[in-house]
Motif scaffolding. Structure first.
Motif, mmCIF file in Angstrom:
data_model
loop_
_atom_site.group_PDB
_atom_site.id
_atom_site.type_symbol
_atom_site.label_atom_id
_atom_site.label_comp_id
_atom_site.label_asym_id
_atom_site.label_seq_id
_atom_site.Cartn_x
_atom_site.Cartn_y
_atom_site.Cartn_z
ATOM 1 N N ARG A 92 0.836 -1.206 0.000
ATOM 2 C CA ARG A 92 0.000 0.000 0.000
ATOM 3 C C ARG A 92 0.870 1.255 0.000
ATOM 4 N N GLN A 93 1.905 1.249 0.827
ATOM 5 C CA GLN A 93 2.814 2.401 0.902
ATOM 6 C C GLN A 93 3.543 2.598 -0.427
ATOM 7 N N LYS A 94 3.981 1.504 -1.027
ATOM 8 C CA LYS A 94 4.677 1.583 -2.313
ATOM 9 C C LYS A 94 3.744 2.167 -3.380
ATOM 10 N N ASN A 138 3.270 5.820 -2.819
ATOM 11 C CA ASN A 138 4.450 6.582 -3.259
ATOM 12 C C ASN A 138 4.468 6.731 -4.785
ATOM 13 N N ILE A 139 4.132 5.650 -5.482
ATOM 14 C CA ILE A 139 4.077 5.710 -6.945
ATOM 15 C C ILE A 139 3.020 6.724 -7.378
ATOM 16 N N PHE A 140 1.866 6.670 -6.753
ATOM 17 C CA PHE A 140 0.777 7.593 -7.068
ATOM 18 C C PHE A 140 1.208 9.042 -6.805
ATOM 19 N N MET A 141 1.876 9.269 -5.664
ATOM 20 C CA MET A 141 2.347 10.629 -5.331
ATOM 21 C C MET A 141 3.386 11.099 -6.364
ATOM 22 N N ASP A 142 4.259 10.193 -6.802
ATOM 23 C CA ASP A 142 5.249 10.543 -7.823
ATOM 24 C C ASP A 142 4.551 10.938 -9.129
ATOM 25 N N GLU A 143 3.522 10.171 -9.499
ATOM 26 C CA GLU A 143 2.785 10.485 -10.723
ATOM 27 C C GLU A 143 2.095 11.845 -10.616
ATOM 28 N N ILE A 144 1.540 12.126 -9.468
ATOM 29 C CA ILE A 144 0.894 13.437 -9.266
ATOM 30 C C ILE A 144 1.929 14.554 -9.374
ATOM 31 N N SER A 145 3.080 14.316 -8.761
ATOM 32 C CA SER A 145 4.136 15.333 -8.817
ATOM 33 C C SER A 145 4.584 15.582 -10.258
ATOM 34 N N VAL A 146 4.746 14.504 -11.015
ATOM 35 C CA VAL A 146 5.147 14.634 -12.416
ATOM 36 C C VAL A 146 4.068 15.386 -13.194
ATOM 37 N N GLN A 147 2.815 15.051 -12.973
ATOM 38 C CA GLN A 147 1.706 15.727 -13.652
ATOM 39 C C GLN A 147 1.685 17.218 -13.302
#
Length: 148
Positions: A126-128, A131-140
């Motif tokens: 879940r944490q991983k 983190n992936i989701f947060m990275d994608e949001i940051s990139v967007q």
């Protein structure tokens, strides 16, 4: 998550088995203590009877009294032998129940560890993913700001 629920159900069954094993072990302890106490009481009676017999030997007592005392001691010896066998049987049963209790305890611990491990894995996953989701949001967000 379904795996954890299934494991939890199995854990509940194992805990129930452990509880039953604890009851059986406790009952076997109580039975053993009861039989051992009876044996102890008989041994004390025999000891007193032998003391009385020694007193009879020291004093002039009718032969009937001595025979009676010898018969009494022989009967006590028979009862003692029977109770010794019962005590040994009770001890063996108690030890077997203790082994079952130990095995049940080990099984419960195994399932507790497995469930803990699976929950930890689930949390790490879940944490991983978070983190992936947060990275994608940051990139967007970065790309959105760059395109403006």
């Amino acid at each position: 998550m379904a795996k954890i629920v299934a494991l939890s159900k199995i854990l509940n069954v194992r805990e129930s088995e452990k509880h039953n094993a604890q009851k059986a072990y406790q009952q076997s302890i109580e039975y053993f203590e009861g039989v051992a106490t009876q044996l102890y009481t008989l041994l004390k009676k025999k000891e007193k009877a032998e003391e009385v017999q020694e007193d009879y030997k020291q004093n002039t007592i009718p032969i009937d009294k001595i025979r009676e005392q010898i018969t009494y001691i022989e009967n006590l010896n028979k009862q003692i032998l029977q109770l010794q066998q019962e005590v040994q049987s009770a001890r063996t049963e108690m030890e077997a129940k203790q082994v079952k209790l130990t095995d049940a305890h080990v099984e419960v611990k195994k399932f507790e560890k497995i469930i803990t491990y699976r929950k930890k894995e689930l949390e790490e996953l879940r944490q991983k993913n978070e983190n992936i989701f947060m990275d994608e949001i940051s990139v967007q967000q970065y790309l959105n700001q760059k395109n403006r």
